[in-house]
Design an enzyme around this catalytic site. Structure first.
Site, PDB file in Angstrom:
ATOM      1  N   ARG A  88     -30.883 -15.382  -9.162  1.00 13.06           N
ATOM      2  CA  ARG A  88     -29.887 -14.604  -9.892  1.00 13.06           C
ATOM      3  C   ARG A  88     -28.521 -15.275  -9.945  1.00 13.06           C
ATOM      4  NH1 ARG A  88     -33.822 -11.452  -8.342  1.00 13.06           N
ATOM      5  NH2 ARG A  88     -33.661 -12.775  -6.522  1.00 13.06           N
ATOM      6  N   THR A  89     -28.043 -15.749  -8.802  1.00 16.71           N
ATOM      7  CA  THR A  89     -26.673 -16.273  -8.783  1.00 16.71           C
ATOM      8  C   THR A  89     -26.569 -17.501  -9.684  1.00 16.71           C
ATOM      9  OG1 THR A  89     -26.443 -15.433  -6.539  1.00 16.71           O
ATOM     10  CG2 THR A  89     -24.779 -16.982  -7.287  1.00 16.71           C
ATOM     11  N   LYS A 118     -30.013 -38.714  -0.181  1.00 12.69           N
ATOM     12  CA  LYS A 118     -29.735 -40.082   0.305  1.00 12.69           C
ATOM     13  C   LYS A 118     -28.679 -40.056   1.401  1.00 12.69           C
ATOM     14  CE  LYS A 118     -30.477 -41.948  -4.354  1.00 12.69           C
ATOM     15  NZ  LYS A 118     -29.770 -42.552  -5.510  1.00 12.69           N
ATOM     16  N   ARG A 139     -23.278 -23.169  -3.520  1.00  7.98           N
ATOM     17  CA  ARG A 139     -23.995 -22.412  -2.478  1.00  7.98           C
ATOM     18  C   ARG A 139     -24.456 -23.400  -1.420  1.00  7.98           C
ATOM     19  NH1 ARG A 139     -28.585 -17.937  -3.385  1.00  7.98           N
ATOM     20  NH2 ARG A 139     -26.682 -16.756  -3.784  1.00  7.98           N
ATOM     21  N   HIS A 167     -20.132 -13.965   0.168  1.00  6.93           N
ATOM     22  CA  HIS A 167     -20.698 -14.120  -1.176  1.00  6.93           C
ATOM     23  C   HIS A 167     -19.819 -13.277  -2.111  1.00  6.93           C
ATOM     24  CE1 HIS A 167     -23.441 -14.773  -4.354  1.00  6.93           C
ATOM     25  NE2 HIS A 167     -24.577 -14.399  -3.811  1.00  6.93           N
TER      26      HIS A 167
HETATM   27  C1  NCD Z   1     -28.431 -12.746  -1.826  1.00  6.73           C
HETATM   28  C2  NCD Z   1     -27.908 -14.004  -1.174  1.00  6.73           C
HETATM   29  O1  NCD Z   1     -28.252 -15.115  -1.597  1.00  6.73           O
HETATM   30  O2  NCD Z   1     -27.103 -13.859  -0.266  1.00  6.73           O
HETATM   31  N1  NCD Z   1     -28.984 -12.950  -3.073  1.00  6.73           N
HETATM   32  C3  NCD Z   1     -28.157 -12.992  -4.163  1.00  6.73           C
HETATM   33  O3  NCD Z   1     -27.280 -13.800  -4.286  1.00  6.73           O
HETATM   34  N2  NCD Z   1     -28.344 -12.066  -5.111  1.00  6.73           N
HETATM   35  C4  NCD Z   1     -29.240 -11.906  -0.931  1.00  6.73           C
HETATM   36  C5  NCD Z   1     -30.445 -12.487  -0.238  1.00  6.73           C
HETATM   37  O4  NCD Z   1     -30.768 -13.665  -0.352  1.00  6.73           O
HETATM   38  O5  NCD Z   1     -31.122 -11.708   0.451  1.00  6.73           O
END
Ligand code: NCD
Length: 340
Positions: A88-89, A118, A139, A167
């Site tokens: 999703r993100t 590498k 991320r 997040h």
């Molecule tokens: C979450 C995350 O990556 O922190 N997912 C997201 O970004 N929608 C929650 C999760 O991974 O459980």
């Protein structure tokens, strides 16, 4: 765009300060204080800033519904750098950038195919990507990694999850979803369920909610309780808060049931994970005890915490929540890139 030159972040008081200014609605005029800025933590967002982002997100929703996309960010490029899995993100940031007319460098399908494998360091990777792009979404499995990237990058860095840390963009879309689904945030009873220890979405959303007059209920197994540092922030804010192990204690009064996955990847002892992984499952039977006007939310992915039979319940808001993520990220990208 020189992000250092655009600081300080939240200068609403002094009128026009070099950032683009916009009329959000007839009553509320705020500066786009996000222009050129990193988004690392929800601590950056105060109430006027939240109102600004939400109003822009509504404009994006209206625009997408009407014409699908626009040329607001034509010629701009987003680098999407993901050292951890994402659906999703990453997809929503890419969709957001494309619907705004911009381009994307997607390093999301496993950094193992990039020079990270590498042995390239995060600072070097970031300093490379900024040569091609105008904003970097990152991320990474380590707390503080987004801050490190931001220290090295001269383009804005957006934190899309730094390990069990924060997040922030998820918290913004979560808060926006509560506002749009229930018409208010003030006065609500919000229950967070599941992995409150490692769940970064819970950490960010909890901090954001401390700006409102809400009641918080934290439902988790003992070993997955909210970290003490965050609980101390909750206590200092004077918010009505309680902890429990049992969903039954909160289901009848909750306006929002925010359910989360147990974060398997954060456990050093997998036997411990096995003990707690199936602790909660929201079922139609449990939902029968909830209020008629309330919502069930989940950042997703789910791995058994919400039974599929709940999906057809009108109170199940998690896929509408997913869609809101795109509008919020469109609003954020436009704001960070100075397009008010
Ligand atoms: C979450 C995350 O990556 O922190 N997912 C997201 O970004 N929608 C929650 C999760 O991974 O459980």
């Amino acid at each position: 765009m020189d992000k250092k030159a655009l600081k300080p972040l939240f200068d609403y008081a002094g009128g026009y300060n070099g950032h683009e200014s916009v009329t959000v609605n007839r009553h509320l005029k705020v500066e786009n204080g996000l222009a050129g800025q990193d988004i690392l933590s929800v601590a950056q967002f105060d109430r006027p800033m939240l109102a600004y982002v939400f109003e822009r997100a509504r404009e994006m929703r209206e625009m997408v519904g009407r014409v699908g996309g626009t040329d607001l960010l034509t010629g701009r490029v987003l680098a999407c750098l993901f050292y951890e899995p994402s659906t999703r993100t990453s997809a929503s940031f890419i969709a957001a950038m494309e619907r705004l007319g911009g381009g994307v460098i997607p390093i999301t399908q496993g950094v193992q195919f990039s020079s990270v494998s590498k042995g390239e360091t995060l600072p070097d990777t970031v300093r490379t990507l900024e040569q091609y792009s105008d904003v970097i979404v990152l991320r990474h499995p380590e707390i503080g990694s987004a801050q490190v990237a931001a220290d090295y990058a001269s383009v804005p860095v957006i934190n899309a999850g730094d390990g069990p840390g924060e997040h922030p963009t998820q918290a913004l879309l979560d808060l926006f979803t509560i506002q749009e689904e229930l018409g208010q945030i003030e006065g609500l009873k919000i229950a967070m369920v599941g992995d409150l220890r490692y769940g970064r979405t819970v950490h960010s959303l909890t901090k954001l909610l401390l700006q409102y007059d809400v009641s918080l209920r934290f439902v988790s197994p003992e070993i997955l309780r909210l970290p003490l540092t965050i609980m101390n922030e909750v206590i200092d804010a004077g918010v009505n808060a309680r902890e429990t192990h049992d969903v039954a204690d909160v289901i009848e009064n909750a306006d929002v049931l925010y359910v989360t996955r147990v974060q398997k990847e954060r456990f050093s002892d997998l036997a411990q994970y096995e003990e707690v992984k199936d602790h909660y499952e929201i079922t139609p039977e449990i939902m029968a005890r909830a209020k008629q006007k309330m919502v069930v939310m989940h950042p997703l992915p789910r791995v058994g915490e919400i039974h599929y039979a709940v999906d057809s319940d009108p109170r199940a808001a998690y896929f509408r929540q997913v869609r809101n993520g795109m509008y919020i990220r469109m609003a954020l990208l436009a704001a960070v890139l100075g397009k008010a």
